[in-house]
Design an enzyme around this catalytic site. Sequence first.
Site, mmCIF file in Angstrom:
data_model
loop_
_atom_site.group_PDB
_atom_site.id
_atom_site.type_symbol
_atom_site.label_atom_id
_atom_site.label_comp_id
_atom_site.label_asym_id
_atom_site.label_seq_id
_atom_site.Cartn_x
_atom_site.Cartn_y
_atom_site.Cartn_z
ATOM 1 N N HIS A 221 0.815 -1.214 0.000
ATOM 2 C CA HIS A 221 0.000 0.000 0.000
ATOM 3 C C HIS A 221 0.853 1.270 0.000
ATOM 4 C CE1 HIS A 221 -3.291 2.605 1.922
ATOM 5 N NE2 HIS A 221 -3.844 2.110 0.833
ATOM 6 N N LYS A 223 3.158 4.440 -1.145
ATOM 7 C CA LYS A 223 3.242 5.383 -2.265
ATOM 8 C C LYS A 223 4.507 6.206 -2.067
ATOM 9 C CE LYS A 223 -1.409 4.792 -1.467
ATOM 10 N NZ LYS A 223 -2.033 4.354 -0.211
ATOM 11 N N ASP A 228 16.853 11.037 -7.589
ATOM 12 C CA ASP A 228 18.295 11.242 -7.440
ATOM 13 C C ASP A 228 18.779 11.127 -5.997
ATOM 14 O OD1 ASP A 228 18.646 11.549 -10.147
ATOM 15 O OD2 ASP A 228 18.524 13.731 -10.124
ATOM 16 N N HIS A 395 -9.207 10.994 2.291
ATOM 17 C CA HIS A 395 -8.304 9.855 2.105
ATOM 18 C C HIS A 395 -6.960 10.052 2.786
ATOM 19 C CE1 HIS A 395 -5.793 7.002 -0.417
ATOM 20 N NE2 HIS A 395 -6.822 6.240 -0.120
ATOM 21 N N LYS A 397 -3.883 10.438 5.515
ATOM 22 C CA LYS A 397 -3.463 9.693 6.696
ATOM 23 C C LYS A 397 -2.475 10.571 7.460
ATOM 24 C CE LYS A 397 -3.947 6.671 3.017
ATOM 25 N NZ LYS A 397 -5.328 6.331 3.107
ATOM 26 N N ASP A 402 0.425 16.775 19.978
ATOM 27 C CA ASP A 402 0.740 18.011 20.702
ATOM 28 C C ASP A 402 1.100 19.129 19.716
ATOM 29 O OD1 ASP A 402 0.182 16.729 23.075
ATOM 30 O OD2 ASP A 402 2.247 16.075 23.385
#
Length: 477
Positions: A221, A223, A228, A395, A397, A402
Amino acid sequence: MLSASVVATVVLIFHVIGVLAALHAVMTVRTAPGAIAWAGSLVMMPYFALVPYLIFGRSRFAGYVNARRFNDDRLREIRHGMTPADREARSACVVHAPEQVCMRALPRLTGMPCLANNDVRLLVNGTATFDAIFKAVAAATQVVIVQFFIVHDDVLGRRLQALLCERAQAGVKVYFLYDSIGCHALPRGYVKTLLAAGVEARAFSTHRGFVNRFQLNFRNHRKLVVVDGAQAFVGGHNVGVEYLGQRPPLAPWRDTHISVRGSAVLDLQMAFAEDWYWAAREVPYLLMPPPEEVGRMTCQVVPTGPADAQETCSLFFVEAIQAAKHRVWITSPYFVPDEAVFAVLRLAVLRGVDVRILIPARPDHLVVFAASTLYAHQAVTAGIKLYRYQPGFLHQKVILIDDDAAAIGTANLDNRSFRLNFELMVMTADRAFAGQVAEMLEADFALARRIGVEEFLRAPAPLRVAMHVAKLFAPIL
């Protein structure tokens, strides 16, 4: 017509295989409820349970563990091949005692050091994310790493394809890794075009060994794009026009990516190297980040997956939540926590921490949405503040701890991310960056509706029953 003896023999064979599979489940499934559920169904109803167990049941990706050992040996060779200046620069960036409590256990949990000398920038939504990625890739001169869970053969996907082909033909080493299940709809011609242009393209698949051939779990999952060895991009976006907010009914699409420069980029490459080694049985060409100072941020790369010795992703969430002193804000498209994470969320409320969780108002998976609604009701009754994002599908995450720590990446607040998927998060320690994340989330909460207990209680009785049934599938959601 089959004789009674033949039928009895077939039934006996099913039950013998069911018992053997149940023993396997008891020995390998990580959670006691999951092991009990699988073992009971395999013994009592093997005719119905054997095929689902082959597809969903195994909770450890054992083959990846073996591949990781060989890959790690090669990576050690690469580290030994570093110049003394490279090793010195790397050692100088290691933070042995991070000030932030939420980062202290992570080096030992992940096997990766906490590193200084980083710069991380927010990329809010698809246009900003892909504009930045495409600009960086277009300027690549040595190596481009591209890894996505989903790639569509649409306008955005073809822009990526053309750019990778152009860079490969210009002499740049280009790696393209995609998940075989996430990209099940990707035409073969898309990958053939990449290969013909000189791109190293591979599918991440569980098709190693006969039993793994049936697995739909263990999805990659992650991404990740690295250019470079100097700049990396991590976050929630896959490749498709829906991530640009161009596909109803989930549009507008709300997502977040980050751009990373500095010492942590090497660890992101190391995470990719493990995945690439599984898919291609070779270690990709890795580059050291430039030695100059790029920023004052401390970062911890957190790769997680079912091949880990411990439940790294779940423990990562537990560590982040229990470290919070006055607030922990989390956004996730799914809210199906395991017992450990749910318990530490409730304890945080009892400590007086401002616990807020932002989830979508629109479903993309009905069963997950139903289970999330029931978990949301239980969370609200425990004092956790739950919100539903109204404009479109959420979508992203993101975790904010704090005023000085934030994590962004690919892991959802659900069991699939905790135990079944390969995920990638980046924990950051920087007050200014945490302030930017807080401003972003405050804007999201302003567009959300707070969930009350009535959302569940006022639902029709059949729908509430359906929510409880959906919750039974929480271990694989």
